[in-house]
Structures are given as structure tokens and as C-alpha cells.
Enzyme design. Structure first.
Site, PDB file in Angstrom:
ATOM      1  N   ASP A  23       0.861  -1.188   0.000  1.00 45.33           N
ATOM      2  CA  ASP A  23       0.000   0.000   0.000  1.00 45.33           C
ATOM      3  C   ASP A  23       0.890   1.228   0.000  1.00 45.33           C
ATOM      4  O   ASP A  23       1.897   1.280   0.723  1.00 45.33           O
ATOM      5  CB  ASP A  23      -0.934   0.032   1.209  1.00 45.33           C
ATOM      6  CG  ASP A  23      -1.905   1.198   1.129  1.00 45.33           C
ATOM      7  OD1 ASP A  23      -2.910   1.076   0.386  1.00 45.33           O
ATOM      8  OD2 ASP A  23      -1.660   2.237   1.767  1.00 45.33           O
ATOM      9  N   HIS A 181      -6.110   4.348   5.790  1.00 44.86           N
ATOM     10  CA  HIS A 181      -5.292   5.287   5.016  1.00 44.86           C
ATOM     11  C   HIS A 181      -3.926   5.527   5.647  1.00 44.86           C
ATOM     12  O   HIS A 181      -3.239   6.484   5.299  1.00 44.86           O
ATOM     13  CB  HIS A 181      -6.033   6.612   4.768  1.00 44.86           C
ATOM     14  CG  HIS A 181      -7.393   6.405   4.169  1.00 44.86           C
ATOM     15  ND1 HIS A 181      -7.569   5.752   2.968  1.00 44.86           N
ATOM     16  CD2 HIS A 181      -8.637   6.722   4.624  1.00 44.86           C
ATOM     17  CE1 HIS A 181      -8.870   5.689   2.707  1.00 44.86           C
ATOM     18  NE2 HIS A 181      -9.532   6.264   3.694  1.00 44.86           N
ATOM     19  N   ASP A 186      -3.358  -0.372   6.130  1.00 51.17           N
ATOM     20  CA  ASP A 186      -4.039  -0.828   4.918  1.00 51.17           C
ATOM     21  C   ASP A 186      -3.338  -2.038   4.297  1.00 51.17           C
ATOM     22  O   ASP A 186      -3.991  -2.935   3.751  1.00 51.17           O
ATOM     23  CB  ASP A 186      -4.131   0.308   3.898  1.00 51.17           C
ATOM     24  CG  ASP A 186      -5.205   1.327   4.262  1.00 51.17           C
ATOM     25  OD1 ASP A 186      -5.851   1.163   5.311  1.00 51.17           O
ATOM     26  OD2 ASP A 186      -5.390   2.299   3.500  1.00 51.17           O
TER      27      ASP A 186
END
Length: 221
Positions: A23, A181, A186
Site C-alpha cells: 500500500d 489510510h 491498509d
């Protein structure tokens, strides 16, 4: 080695590809101009019975590269202050070098041919990763140049949800929206989701593939 043992090898599960969950938090949507601010990866392994698990984690806060664009809407969304010294940010080059070293080592240990990005809405993360690798001038890129495993698409197929938080909850995983986020959180949730998707398919009898049986029903549709 028996056929079942061969099927339980990570190198045989994904056509010799080495899955790396990733991510990336950024300062915009343009991979060529907007800064990478945070990146995390989780490598995966298979146990002796062929079940997929998380293995190792790397996580870095990244200094915006020289000349990069910082979009105010993006940082308002991910709540990252790119210039806060408490972030402990490092250069993009050092972070990417560390990640690629880890991936190359995993590919070698697992007997795989190259890495493949696993991400939620994977096209976004793959584009930023490829742009960063090119920007820091690393020639030996171990990742596949375009193939990915997108957990948004896979979740849409399996549980009818494409948003990460909803997909996790639909498949029986917890999700904390307050931690969302963050690249680290994530990535962790995406890794949990991907492992459950792969393992659920195995529990349902979809893996290993029965080629003879599948060939006999190939004209069904």
C-alpha cells in the site's frame, strides 16, 4: 515430492510469481509527478498444508522527491504532513532499495521467478511503485511490469464488496476506520483479506485444480 506437496509450494500456487502485498500513500494521483509519502509491504508464505500466511513487513515514511507535487486535497484525505520531522522520513531511493532487496531475497528463497503486486485497487499502487523504481534508476526490477492481484476485484467476485473496509467485514475480518489510510494498516488488512480469499477458495475445493474434471465441463457455457 508428491503432487499435493508440489501444489502446497508458493512457487506453484501463483504460476511462479511471488506475491507482495503493498500500500502506498501519496500526495496525489499522478504517479510521475506526485510524491510518494508512505509505503508498506508484507511478504507472504505458504505452510506445509498449502495455507497462505503473512510473513515479513517493511514500512517507510518517504521524503517527497525533488520537484514533486503536493496536492492539498490528497494530504487532507490521508492526514499526512509531508514535512513533519517527527515522521522520520527517509529518501525514496533508500526505501525502494530496501523493498526490492527484500523481494529479491524472497523470490530466491521461495523458488519463484518474479514478484507480483497484491494491492487494493492495485493499478494505483503498481503505477506509483513502477514510477518510483524508475525514478531512483534501479534497473533490476523484480516485479512484473503490469500483472497484479487486485483484492478489490477479487472481493467483488467473492463477497460482492469492493471497498476495503466493507470487503474485510463481509469476509469476516475486523476493520478500524480510524486507522485506515495508513500504509501500514491498509497493507496489513489487504494481506489478511488476500490470504482469506486464497484460503477460502482452497477450503471450498477450488485448489488444487482438477484439470481432468474441468476439461470435462469446459463446454458447459
Amino acid at each position: 515430492m508428491s503432487t499435493n506437496q508440489e501444489f502446497n509450494l508458493l512457487s506453484n500456487r501463483f504460476r511462479t510469481f511471488y506475491p507482495v502485498v503493498i500500500d502506498i500513500e501519496t500526495a496525489g494521483f499522478n504517479a510521475n509527478t506526485d510524491a510518494v509519502l508512505e509505503i508498506a509491504i508484507i511478504t507472504l508464505k505458504m505452510d506445509e498444508l498449502g495455507w497462505l500466511h503473512k510473513e515479513d513487513t517493511l514500512h517507510f515514511h518517504i521524503e517527497p522527491f525533488k520537484g514533486s507535487i503536493i496536492n492539498s486535497d490528497a494530504i487532507a484525505f490521508n492526514k499526512i504532513d509531508p514535512f513533519n520531522p517527527l515522521r522520520g522520513a527517509i529518501s525514496e531511493k533508500i526505501a525502494i532499495q530496501s523493498i526490492l532487496k527484500k523481494v529479491r531475497n524472497g523470490i530466491k528463497i521461495q523458488g519463484c521467478s518474479r514478484g507480483i503486486v497484491v494491492a487494493h485497487n492495485a493499478n494505483f499502487d503498481h503505477n506509483f511503485l513502477m514510477a518510483a523504481i524508475q525514478r531512483v534508476k534501479i534497473k533490476n526490477n523484480p516485479f512484473h511490469p503490469f500483472a497484479t492481484f487486485d483484492t478489490a476485484a477479487l472481493s467483488g467476485l467473492v463477497v460482492g464488496q469492493t471497498v476495503l473496509s466493507k470487503a474485510c467485514k463481509a469476509i469476516g475480518l475486523s476493520f478500524d476506520n480510524h486507522q485506515a489510510h495508513s500504509a501500514l494498516y491498509d497493507t496489513l488488512q489487504t494481506a489478511n483479506l488476500f490470504c482469506e480469499l486464497v484460503n477460502r477458495w482452497k477450503r471450498l475445493g477450488g485448489w488444487p485444480v482438477d484439470i481432468k474434471k474441468n476439461n470435462s465441463t469446459s463446454n458447459k457455457y
